[in-house]
Write an enzyme that holds these catalytic residues in place. Sequence first.
Site, PDB file in Angstrom:
ATOM      1  N   LYS A  99       0.812  -1.224   0.000  1.00 34.78           N
ATOM      2  CA  LYS A  99       0.000   0.000   0.000  1.00 34.78           C
ATOM      3  C   LYS A  99       0.841   1.268   0.000  1.00 34.78           C
ATOM      4  O   LYS A  99       0.463   2.279  -0.582  1.00 34.78           O
ATOM      5  CB  LYS A  99      -0.939   0.007   1.200  1.00 34.78           C
ATOM      6  CG  LYS A  99      -2.117  -0.925   1.036  1.00 34.78           C
ATOM      7  CD  LYS A  99      -3.167  -0.666   2.101  1.00 34.78           C
ATOM      8  CE  LYS A  99      -4.462  -1.378   1.782  1.00 34.78           C
ATOM      9  NZ  LYS A  99      -4.404  -2.841   2.029  1.00 34.78           N
ATOM     10  N   GLU A 121      -9.755   7.447   3.651  1.00 36.47           N
ATOM     11  CA  GLU A 121     -10.748   6.655   4.371  1.00 36.47           C
ATOM     12  C   GLU A 121     -10.150   5.277   4.512  1.00 36.47           C
ATOM     13  O   GLU A 121      -9.312   4.863   3.706  1.00 36.47           O
ATOM     14  CB  GLU A 121     -12.077   6.687   3.644  1.00 36.47           C
ATOM     15  CG  GLU A 121     -12.411   5.530   2.763  1.00 36.47           C
ATOM     16  CD  GLU A 121     -11.504   5.392   1.557  1.00 36.47           C
ATOM     17  OE1 GLU A 121     -10.956   4.288   1.417  1.00 36.47           O
ATOM     18  OE2 GLU A 121     -11.333   6.333   0.786  1.00 36.47           O
ATOM     19  N   SER A 388       1.624  -9.680  -0.929  1.00 35.63           N
ATOM     20  CA  SER A 388       1.315  -8.244  -0.799  1.00 35.63           C
ATOM     21  C   SER A 388       1.570  -7.692   0.594  1.00 35.63           C
ATOM     22  O   SER A 388       1.838  -6.504   0.750  1.00 35.63           O
ATOM     23  CB  SER A 388      -0.134  -7.989  -1.215  1.00 35.63           C
ATOM     24  OG  SER A 388      -1.013  -8.839  -0.504  1.00 35.63           O
TER      25      SER A 388
HETATM   26  C1  LIG Z   1      -5.174  -3.787   1.351  1.00 34.77           C
HETATM   27  C2  LIG Z   1      -4.486  -5.024   1.065  1.00 34.77           C
HETATM   28  C3  LIG Z   1      -4.833  -5.826  -0.043  1.00 34.77           C
HETATM   29  C4  LIG Z   1      -5.998  -5.538  -0.946  1.00 34.77           C
HETATM   30  O1  LIG Z   1      -5.904  -4.396  -1.719  1.00 34.77           O
HETATM   31  P1  LIG Z   1      -5.582  -4.430  -3.277  1.00 34.77           P
HETATM   32  O2  LIG Z   1      -5.843  -3.030  -3.695  1.00 34.77           O
HETATM   33  O3  LIG Z   1      -6.501  -5.412  -3.907  1.00 34.77           O
HETATM   34  O4  LIG Z   1      -4.172  -4.818  -3.417  1.00 34.77           O
HETATM   35  C5  LIG Z   1      -4.073  -6.955  -0.305  1.00 34.77           C
HETATM   36  N1  LIG Z   1      -3.053  -7.311   0.502  1.00 34.77           N
HETATM   37  C6  LIG Z   1      -2.704  -6.583   1.576  1.00 34.77           C
HETATM   38  C7  LIG Z   1      -1.568  -7.051   2.417  1.00 34.77           C
HETATM   39  C8  LIG Z   1      -3.406  -5.421   1.901  1.00 34.77           C
HETATM   40  O5  LIG Z   1      -3.041  -4.720   2.986  1.00 34.77           O
END
Ligand SMILES: *Cc1c(COP(=O)(O)O)cnc(C)c1O
Length: 418
Positions: A99, A121, A388
């Site tokens: 993020k 938000e 992610s």
């Molecule tokens: C917020 C988040 C997501 C989902 O958001 P995308 O915009 O779909 O990437 C995925 N993985 C993690 C670790 C997150 O914090």
Amino acid sequence: MQPISSIDYKTLILETNGYFGEYGGMFIPEVIRPNMEALTATFFACKDDPDFIAELKQAYKEFSGRPTPLTPLTTLSEQLGGAQIYLKREGLNHTGAHKINHCIGQVLLAKRQGKKRIIAETGAGQHGYATAAVCARYNMECVVYMGKKDYDRQRPNVFWMETLGAKVIPVMDGSQTLNDAVIAAFKDLIAHPEDSHYLLGSAVGPHPFPVLNTYFQKIVGEEIKEEMQQQLGRLPDICVACVGGGSNAMGMFFEFLNEEAVTLVGVEAGGRSSKVGEHAAKVNYGKKGIFEGYYSYFLQDDDGNISNTHSVSAGLDYCGVSPILAYLYDQKRVQFANATDVDTLAAVKQLAQNEGIILALESAHGLSYVLEQAPQLSKDKIIVLNGSGRGEKDLFITMKHFQADSLKIFMENQLKSL
Ligand SMILES: *Cc1c(COP(=O)(O)O)cnc(C)c1O
């Protein structure tokens, strides 16, 4: 040589007028149109500006710790007996996930525009946390809206946002969750269109946010390509990413869109079941519509009202999906699958015990798909999973599922010590 796709998706996306096929658009109140158009103009002026790109790359490196490694999951791959699995370690970024890539990018754009105030938000609080950190670093005033219900149940993240100097405002309207916080954030922008930037947290929302966040996240796929080249001298066969709104997936996929030989798979939250309200699988179960400023797939009930969503991972618990992913799905360029809560939790445990890595519940949806696919593929195939985020943030949820008794003892002791 890899076959080159007949459509140049990379150019099509980066040169967009706001639409990707029939999806996307800028469905917003007229009062904030000048704000969105100014942001669009700044983005298109900056995206090829060498000074802007240099500043962005430096911030990725110095503040977030990029590049993140591409880790071969040797033990796990051997155990599954099929494809070789690699994990892109986005969880090693500052604040624990991908993020921060688009938070840094958007704050740099806001700075270029002379803005001093950031509005955001957040549902679970992870986006608010990354935003608050970047705002502190760049000396921006930061206001974060949160549904009252989320504000109460995500207190640790509220606490960290406040520690970083952000003002967190609980929203008492509606169901007091994410969609109500989005409305409050838009209202704030309507009241302060001149001095404020709305920092939107995924590849969703009105133009230019889908393309803008894709642009700031594409570093993920660019690094994967380079790391693959260094480690193996080739491209991956399959790239897998979880999909909430779609920012980490677009970040991973973008660089490979024109390489037809690379299969791209987005994994959505299958939740408890395929019943309305028990999952968050937009592409698989959603219907087309306009909501929160854009046209895409949304989870709706039979009357067309936005339906409730559920996922064990807070980050995937959202009703809409990136218009770019909706388009790429229609084009059959990106495939979609889903993973249930139960399989996702099992995947977290398996990776922890085989490889010593605790993955975020969001990313573990992708892992669940990989665990199912890898054994069916030959050993010369390569799957890359976008990790992610890291899983430490999920402590209370994961512990509740794995060791409810330990959690109870811990909580009781904490209460006693107050
Ligand atoms: C917020 C988040 C997501 C989902 O958001 P995308 O915009 O779909 O990437 C995925 N993985 C993690 C670790 C997150 O914090």
